[in-house]
Motif scaffolding. Sequence first.
Motif, PDB file in Angstrom:
ATOM      1  N   LEU A 120       0.889  -1.290  -0.063  1.00 37.24           N
ATOM      2  CA  LEU A 120      -0.078   0.082  -0.063  1.00 37.24           C
ATOM      3  C   LEU A 120       0.815   1.171  -0.004  1.00 37.24           C
ATOM      4  O   LEU A 120       0.574   2.254  -0.755  1.00 37.24           O
ATOM      5  N   ALA A 121       2.018   1.362   0.825  1.00 35.26           N
ATOM      6  CA  ALA A 121       2.817   2.355   0.968  1.00 35.26           C
ATOM      7  C   ALA A 121       3.426   2.546  -0.468  1.00 35.26           C
ATOM      8  O   ALA A 121       3.750   3.798  -0.837  1.00 35.26           O
ATOM      9  N   ALA A 122       3.821   1.455  -1.296  1.00 39.49           N
ATOM     10  CA  ALA A 122       4.372   1.541  -2.423  1.00 39.49           C
ATOM     11  C   ALA A 122       3.825   2.279  -3.463  1.00 39.49           C
ATOM     12  O   ALA A 122       4.082   2.808  -4.490  1.00 39.49           O
ATOM     13  N   ALA A 123       2.333   1.853  -3.618  1.00 41.00           N
ATOM     14  CA  ALA A 123       1.551   2.264  -4.643  1.00 41.00           C
ATOM     15  C   ALA A 123       0.258   3.092  -4.013  1.00 41.00           C
ATOM     16  O   ALA A 123      -0.792   2.587  -3.903  1.00 41.00           O
ATOM     17  N   PRO A 124       0.483   4.380  -3.952  1.00 44.32           N
ATOM     18  CA  PRO A 124      -0.662   5.207  -3.247  1.00 44.32           C
ATOM     19  C   PRO A 124      -1.884   5.614  -4.262  1.00 44.32           C
ATOM     20  O   PRO A 124      -2.943   5.501  -3.639  1.00 44.32           O
ATOM     21  N   ALA A 125      -1.741   5.278  -5.234  1.00 45.92           N
ATOM     22  CA  ALA A 125      -2.823   5.690  -6.542  1.00 45.92           C
ATOM     23  C   ALA A 125      -3.883   4.424  -6.272  1.00 45.92           C
ATOM     24  O   ALA A 125      -5.059   4.889  -6.303  1.00 45.92           O
ATOM     25  N   ASP A 126      -3.559   3.364  -5.868  1.00 45.05           N
ATOM     26  CA  ASP A 126      -4.657   2.352  -5.607  1.00 45.05           C
ATOM     27  C   ASP A 126      -5.055   2.054  -4.212  1.00 45.05           C
ATOM     28  O   ASP A 126      -5.687   1.008  -3.992  1.00 45.05           O
ATOM     29  N   SER A 127      -4.855   3.092  -3.279  1.00 46.70           N
ATOM     30  CA  SER A 127      -4.730   2.944  -1.931  1.00 46.70           C
ATOM     31  C   SER A 127      -6.096   2.617  -1.640  1.00 46.70           C
ATOM     32  O   SER A 127      -6.673   1.657  -0.600  1.00 46.70           O
ATOM     33  N   ALA A 128      -7.270   3.183  -2.059  1.00 53.09           N
ATOM     34  CA  ALA A 128      -8.566   3.224  -1.531  1.00 53.09           C
ATOM     35  C   ALA A 128      -9.089   1.678  -1.760  1.00 53.09           C
ATOM     36  O   ALA A 128      -9.772   1.190  -0.726  1.00 53.09           O
ATOM     37  N   THR A 129      -8.841   1.311  -2.964  1.00 51.12           N
ATOM     38  CA  THR A 129      -9.392  -0.009  -3.096  1.00 51.12           C
ATOM     39  C   THR A 129      -8.758  -1.188  -2.054  1.00 51.12           C
ATOM     40  O   THR A 129      -9.542  -1.982  -1.496  1.00 51.12           O
ATOM     41  N   ILE A 130      -7.309  -0.869  -1.816  1.00 52.76           N
ATOM     42  CA  ILE A 130      -6.595  -1.811  -1.012  1.00 52.76           C
ATOM     43  C   ILE A 130      -7.077  -1.753   0.400  1.00 52.76           C
ATOM     44  O   ILE A 130      -7.601  -2.523   1.266  1.00 52.76           O
ATOM     45  N   ILE A 131      -7.350  -0.250   1.099  1.00 52.87           N
ATOM     46  CA  ILE A 131      -8.086  -0.200   2.141  1.00 52.87           C
ATOM     47  C   ILE A 131      -9.354  -0.858   2.256  1.00 52.87           C
ATOM     48  O   ILE A 131      -9.567  -1.611   3.210  1.00 52.87           O
ATOM     49  N   ASP A 132     -10.289  -0.827   1.451  1.00 56.92           N
ATOM     50  CA  ASP A 132     -11.617  -1.339   1.245  1.00 56.92           C
ATOM     51  C   ASP A 132     -11.349  -2.929   1.515  1.00 56.92           C
ATOM     52  O   ASP A 132     -12.084  -3.515   2.232  1.00 56.92           O
ATOM     53  N   ASP A 133     -10.593  -3.282   0.720  1.00 53.21           N
ATOM     54  CA  ASP A 133     -10.246  -4.700   0.769  1.00 53.21           C
ATOM     55  C   ASP A 133      -9.629  -5.411   2.139  1.00 53.21           C
ATOM     56  O   ASP A 133      -9.998  -6.446   2.683  1.00 53.21           O
ATOM     57  N   LEU A 134      -8.706  -4.507   2.769  1.00 54.28           N
ATOM     58  CA  LEU A 134      -8.295  -4.846   4.014  1.00 54.28           C
ATOM     59  C   LEU A 134      -9.358  -4.678   5.095  1.00 54.28           C
ATOM     60  O   LEU A 134      -9.207  -5.850   5.865  1.00 54.28           O
ATOM     61  N   GLN A 135      -9.976  -3.797   4.926  1.00 55.16           N
ATOM     62  CA  GLN A 135     -11.184  -3.617   6.013  1.00 55.16           C
ATOM     63  C   GLN A 135     -12.258  -4.836   5.989  1.00 55.16           C
ATOM     64  O   GLN A 135     -12.583  -5.276   6.855  1.00 55.16           O
ATOM     65  N   GLN A 136     -12.361  -5.315   4.685  1.00 57.89           N
ATOM     66  CA  GLN A 136     -13.113  -6.319   4.243  1.00 57.89           C
ATOM     67  C   GLN A 136     -12.650  -7.641   5.020  1.00 57.89           C
ATOM     68  O   GLN A 136     -13.288  -8.295   5.811  1.00 57.89           O
ATOM     69  N   ARG A 137     -11.297  -7.705   5.035  1.00 56.72           N
ATOM     70  CA  ARG A 137     -10.696  -8.851   5.521  1.00 56.72           C
ATOM     71  C   ARG A 137     -10.577  -8.837   6.868  1.00 56.72           C
ATOM     72  O   ARG A 137     -10.831  -9.745   7.636  1.00 56.72           O
ATOM     73  N   ILE A 138     -10.447  -7.580   7.661  1.00 58.21           N
ATOM     74  CA  ILE A 138     -10.684  -7.387   8.953  1.00 58.21           C
ATOM     75  C   ILE A 138     -11.956  -7.832   9.427  1.00 58.21           C
ATOM     76  O   ILE A 138     -12.107  -8.690  10.770  1.00 58.21           O
ATOM     77  N   ARG A 139     -12.869  -7.512   8.948  1.00 58.11           N
ATOM     78  CA  ARG A 139     -14.195  -7.769   9.451  1.00 58.11           C
ATOM     79  C   ARG A 139     -14.646  -9.258   9.296  1.00 58.11           C
ATOM     80  O   ARG A 139     -15.142  -9.687  10.198  1.00 58.11           O
ATOM     81  N   SER A 140     -14.101  -9.864   8.356  1.00 61.73           N
ATOM     82  CA  SER A 140     -14.597 -11.139   8.022  1.00 61.73           C
ATOM     83  C   SER A 140     -13.832 -11.859   9.200  1.00 61.73           C
ATOM     84  O   SER A 140     -14.304 -13.002   9.653  1.00 61.73           O
ATOM     85  N   MET A 141     -12.616 -11.723   9.920  1.00 61.94           N
ATOM     86  CA  MET A 141     -11.867 -12.376  10.812  1.00 61.94           C
ATOM     87  C   MET A 141     -12.737 -12.094  12.133  1.00 61.94           C
ATOM     88  O   MET A 141     -12.739 -12.855  12.901  1.00 61.94           O
ATOM     89  N   GLN A 142     -12.944 -10.645  12.233  1.00 60.60           N
ATOM     90  CA  GLN A 142     -13.741 -10.249  13.395  1.00 60.60           C
ATOM     91  C   GLN A 142     -15.027 -11.224  13.710  1.00 60.60           C
ATOM     92  O   GLN A 142     -15.258 -11.593  14.917  1.00 60.60           O
ATOM     93  N   ALA A 143     -15.511 -11.425  12.738  1.00 58.23           N
ATOM     94  CA  ALA A 143     -17.014 -12.113  12.869  1.00 58.23           C
ATOM     95  C   ALA A 143     -16.744 -13.379  13.528  1.00 58.23           C
ATOM     96  O   ALA A 143     -17.178 -13.768  14.338  1.00 58.23           O
TER      97      ALA A 143
END
Lengths: 256, 533
Positions: free
Chosen positions: A24-47
């Motif tokens: 994510l640090a290396a490629a800021p242009a695509d950061s929004a989708t990566i954050i979404d993706d990460l949050q999605q994964r965090i949530r799926s693990m929390q559940a």
Amino acid sequence: MFEYGSMTLAAATLPEMQDEEIALAAAPADSATIIDDLQQRIRSMQATKLDSRLLPTHPALAELLPGGGLKQGAMYSVEPTGTGYGATLLLALLAGPSAAGSWCGIVGVPEFGIEAAASFGIDLDRLILVPAPGDQWLAVTAAIADVLTVVVIKPPRQASEGNLARLAARLRQRGSTLIVVGSHSAWSQSEAMLSLSQSSWSGIGDGAGHLTARQVTVTVSTRTGGRPRSARLWLPDPELQFVRVEAPPTHLRAVG
Amino acid sequence: MSPITRSMVLWVPDWPILASLRIEPLRGEPLASGATDVPLALIEKGLVFACSAAARIEGVQRGLRIREAQARCTDLVVRPYEQQLDSRTFETVITAIEELMPGVQLVRPGIAAVRSRGPARYYGGEQPAGLALVALLEGLGIPGARVGIADGPFTAEQAARTATSAHRVRVVPEGASADFLGNLSISLLEDPALITLLRRLGISTLGDFAALPAADVLGRFGPDGAHLHALAGGLDSRPIVAHQPPDELDLVVAFEPPLDRVDQVTFGVRASADDFVQQLVAKKLVCTTLRVEIETELGDYSERSWLHPRSFTASDVVDRVRWQLQGSGEVDSGLRSSGFKSGVSAVRIVPEAVDAIGNHEVGLFGAGPDERIHNGLARVQSMLGHEGVLTPVVSGGRTLADRQKTVPWGDRPLLPRSNRLPWPGQLPLPLPATIFAAPHPVFVYGADGTETQIDERGRFSSAPARFSPATGKDSRQITAWAGPWPISERWWDAEAALDASRFQVVDDRGVAWLLVLTRRATGSSWAAEARYD
């Protein structure tokens, strides 16, 4: 046992996440989708990590819901579709906990059918209505969720992600279940989304009879992906019960 | 037998008339003039209960029918008799006498009794004591009061009644009661059956009755008769029981200078509310109904009764005051937005109904989760106002709106109609799960495209085939329908009358609706009342 397995899975994926953060640090242009993706994964693990207890849920719906019933501290969405707005489905969701002695609260639904609720087995002595929460609907919902077991909210508009995350955390802490209805019910924190399709009424004809029963397909899709589960239910059947539609028995015929 | 109490009785003639005039003076007539020159009659159950002196001169008597009284005196003013009003206005007289001489007994409105021994010593004789009482009533603006002093309250009352307007105090010397009463009519004993019988036996005065042997009277007329016999002989042994002022349980909080913010007022009430509840607890009582009265600087007045499902605690009391101040206004705002034009100068909290504390004791292990829920919901009420949090109840009635009622959390439900009655004409089960708060106007069309109408006999102009909201968009085909189910209620009451036909329809998407055609004097209109979804 299932939960134990998924916890080891979560531990195993942790280094991978760190790798993604570096990416994510290396490629800021695509950061929004990566954050979404990460949050999605965090949530799926929390559940899966939550030690979630189940509320007593109506058996017809329990088998459709992820985990086998309504979870304490979770959110569910009932989404309106062309074939129905899901008010009876909501009553079916409330009937189980209410019959088992839980208190239910309905926030922002002035059109709630009180007598229908009573006829489907919801105890009116343990039902609270807040028909007009106004601008303070999130604060009211949080305050009511502190004391009641099941809370239904019809949001007047979309709430910000931050507020919803705070509400979700409060629900998890208090162990209250939230059911979101109405046109702004598609919340990303929802454990499952329920919707109706293919409704057909019986008992009513062309100027004769009256509505007695309805068959409808209930579809439950979960946020963690996976195939949506659906089933054909009587909502309600002629005896005002919620039951699964039995498939017509297959007549086997001896041949040869 | 207990010794006979030397008694002083105050009698105000025509007290009901005076009380009525004090509360509501006759038009064009000043209060001070004594009001005896206007013929006035108070009516109870169609009969004259009391009348003024002017009316009596015209021939009006107690017990006449209104019609006859009006025939005898054509300019008679007629008012209904109110007993509470009588008692309430006499309360001020009792309070005034108590300041002068202690131990007043209220016999009935208009008549009060005092032991005469103390006042007689203080004023230097019975006659001056009686005059002091008369002067007191003159000072209160009540003319024509009489005082009688004798052995026992019965004799003293008769002495007061025989006092004249020239000699307003009549003293019957000690031991002379029997002689005084001897010549009075037997009808002064308040027992009509006994009086009739005694008259038929040839006994017409109290003296004749008193001459009968006491043992024979007891044997023939029983204890009640014996008591009246003792009265007639001047042997009234009843003691004078001093009037007990009722316990003062009200809470009054005055604000000087007046406060104009809701939170300031509630903060001011908070400390006193604890005392209020403690005071009730000390008397082993709890309050179940409360009245909050709020006065403002400019004389505005707000009053409301609050019910509680269990009993009021101090914080409940404070909440009720806050809700009443907030009214329908915004939460935490100044008073001006909620209908008060000036600052609050006083708050008065009156316990309207109290109950023994034993009936409201919390169980050994607490009242369970209910207490927690009550506190949580009270918090939401403090955000949204008292009407913001509701509990549902099913009431009696035929229409959906009649059958479902809501009660604010914390109030007891009061249902005007019973839901146990059968209520023919209700909708068949299952009931709709969505009932619109306000019915949505719709148009219903027949297969030929014209609007469907129903005549008063329930015949269609054309069967419904399509309906659309009043906006015209989102038109839906009707695939199945049932009805009309007519409902005609309360035709005698133009406000509450209802004449409608109900339909269930299923549209092409599988949603069922309850459509209602309401007929009014101005025409009929369709509306969607509920949805089966």
